[in-house]
Design an enzyme around this catalytic site. Sequence first.
Site, PDB file in Angstrom:
ATOM      1  CB  CYS B 118     -36.234  40.717  -5.462  1.00 27.34           C
ATOM      2  SG  CYS B 118     -36.235  41.386  -7.140  1.00 27.34           S
ATOM      3  CB  CYS B 121     -36.744  39.610 -11.042  1.00 25.03           C
ATOM      4  SG  CYS B 121     -35.564  40.909 -10.608  1.00 25.03           S
ATOM      5  CB  SER B 122     -35.317  35.923  -8.232  1.00 22.49           C
ATOM      6  OG  SER B 122     -34.504  35.892  -9.393  1.00 22.49           O
ATOM      7  CB  CYS B 123     -32.607  41.249  -6.729  1.00 27.31           C
ATOM      8  SG  CYS B 123     -32.865  41.955  -8.374  1.00 27.31           S
TER       9      CYS B 123
END
Lengths: 94, 214
Positions: B118, B121-123
């Site tokens: 991702c 962000c940090s999906c």
Amino acid sequence: MPERVRVSRRMPPGHVRAPAYLRGKTGVVERALGRFANPEQLAYGLPAGKEPLYRVRFTMAEVWGAAAERPDDTIDAEIFAHWLTPVTERQDAP
Amino acid sequence: MPHDHHDHDHLSPSGHPYRKDQDHPLSYWQTMEIAVRELLVEKGVTSDAEIMAQIDRMDARSPADGARVVARAWTDPEFKARLLADASAASREMGFDIGALRLIAVENTAQVHNVIVCTLCSCYPRNLLGLPPDWYKQRAYRSRVVREPRKVLREFGLELPDDVTVRIHDSTADMRYIVLPRRPDGTEGMDEAALAALVTRDAMIGVGVARMPG
């Protein structure tokens, strides 16, 4: 939605999920995902319209040009329809 | 002497450096989170017990859940077809409580190796695999794996043959991804539970492959 699409080059402020490194790049629709709430409104608690979302496949050559590690490796990303315009014939990115 | 004298102030009696504690004041957003949480509890929108239960549910999820899904796909061709068509439905079919997760499974083959990231962000498919590793959320992985994936994979100890295409999947919007790794050779007689033990978290992110048996 035609097969080949280009991501818009615009750079508006706000919560945009079309990544900057793919803007202006041309790819191929891998699959249609259905309609999802537009994050550009949703992020601010505004009434968010549901927009069509696509998975678009880009080649490394298209994204990174001559600097590509391997030209025919690919990047797939989810891009909303309002960031995509159809590309009718093969045009190299300027 | 195992350590230089001038370092002694920073070392515990066992010779290891002290880890900094969080002695700094709350950040703006930490204060905001506490204020919003307390207001929601005060107004009866949620409760402390509900928040704790949700944290417990997330902590109970682990890569072992995803490994069971992969092992089922390796042993049951019809399940694999359903997983590739709709990974959320296939995970629910196995009894996993994945909430609103919209999951896509991407299959590794002799010709294609898939990797998940991702960049924004940090999906991460938390509702199936639990919390992501720290490196997955860091800028180095997120920015480099889309630009020089083969070099990054080499740093993870994975050297891919030249005739394999690398496909990066950037989780930019509503979908989350899980890699369906290749079933290792020499596992023909193994049952689902034994196979699941070969499936690592890294294999399901695509920075590794499934373990060899034995």
